[in-house]
Scaffold this motif. Structure first.
Motif, PDB file in Angstrom:
ATOM      1  N   LEU A   6      96.388 109.131  54.826  1.00  0.00           N
ATOM      2  CA  LEU A   6      97.030 108.022  54.616  1.00  0.00           C
ATOM      3  C   LEU A   6      98.470 108.165  55.670  1.00  0.00           C
ATOM      4  O   LEU A   6      99.111 109.059  55.571  1.00  0.00           O
ATOM      5  N   VAL A  32      91.473 101.936  58.011  1.00  0.00           N
ATOM      6  CA  VAL A  32      92.104 100.673  57.045  1.00  0.00           C
ATOM      7  C   VAL A  32      93.324 100.583  57.878  1.00  0.00           C
ATOM      8  O   VAL A  32      94.160 101.358  58.069  1.00  0.00           O
ATOM      9  N   THR A  84      94.227  94.799  55.834  1.00  0.00           N
ATOM     10  CA  THR A  84      94.602  94.972  54.565  1.00  0.00           C
ATOM     11  C   THR A  84      94.750  93.391  54.001  1.00  0.00           C
ATOM     12  O   THR A  84      95.213  93.292  52.900  1.00  0.00           O
ATOM     13  N   ILE A 163      91.145 101.115  50.439  1.00  0.00           N
ATOM     14  CA  ILE A 163      90.980 102.426  50.903  1.00  0.00           C
ATOM     15  C   ILE A 163      89.776 102.995  49.490  1.00  0.00           C
ATOM     16  O   ILE A 163      89.175 103.783  49.946  1.00  0.00           O
ATOM     17  N   ALA A 175      93.776 105.435  56.770  1.00  0.00           N
ATOM     18  CA  ALA A 175      94.587 104.370  56.435  1.00  0.00           C
ATOM     19  C   ALA A 175      95.870 104.162  57.007  1.00  0.00           C
ATOM     20  O   ALA A 175      96.802 105.374  57.092  1.00  0.00           O
TER      21      ALA A 175
END
Length: 183
Positions: A6, A32, A84, A163, A175
């Protein structure tokens, strides 16, 4: 076992983009990316928001760092991309009616009012009010969207679900989201 990285970013940071390019090269299965998957389809009553978004990106275009290079890299690597949100208009759809009305009134007051101010006072005052007329309604809606806590409208939960969907398929996920969403 899936690996999840992340990465929080400041959307206009060239340093963040450099780090992200290096991360993308690590061969993830899914990227992502915070942003819209498709162009928005605005209704007639949402035209003010479309104009505000376009003006804001035009004005901020000098400092905004495009993520297109990341999309090019993952395309070459045959990495799946998940966004997203479906479109920027999702932000408007998720916003409570009272905030939408307040933002529209702000837009329709400040943008035309900037012309009058620019004619009566120094032009810089008019330009400043025009800038605020484009930026404040969008920022208000973005701030409201980050603070929504109901499950179906919670931006952080929506991102986390994207995710989790990729991880459930036993894929390695990178992500990249704004710093405000990392927690």
């Amino acid at each position: 076992m899936s690996k999840v990285v992340l990465k929080g970013e400041f959307h206009s940071s060239k340093g963040d983009l450099k780090e992200e390019k290096e991360l993308v090269k690590q061969d993830f299965d899914v990227l992502v990316l915070e942003g819209q998957e498709t162009e928005s389809d605005y209704s007639l009553t949402e035209g003010w928001f479309q104009i505000s978004i376009a003006a804001m990106f035009w004005l901020a275009g000098r400092i905004y760092v495009s993520k297109d290079i990341l999309l090019d890299l993952v395309e070459v690597q045959d990495t799946e991309v998940m966004f997203t949100r479906k479109a920027d208009s999702d932000l408007l759809e998720n916003t409570p009616l009272s905030m939408k009305l307040f933002s529209a009134i702000l837009f329709y007051t400040l943008v035309p009012g900037s012309v009058a101010v620019g004619l009566i006072f120094p032009k810089m005052w008019g330009a400043t009010i025009l800038f605020l007329g484009f930026v404040l309604p969008v920022l208000g809606i973005r701030i409201v969207n980050t603070r929504l806590t109901r499950d179906e409208k919670n931006r952080d939960k929506i991102m986390a679900d994207k995710i989790a969907d990729a991880v459930n398929e036993d894929k390695d996920v990178l992500a990249i989201v704004g710093n405000g969403h990392v927690n």
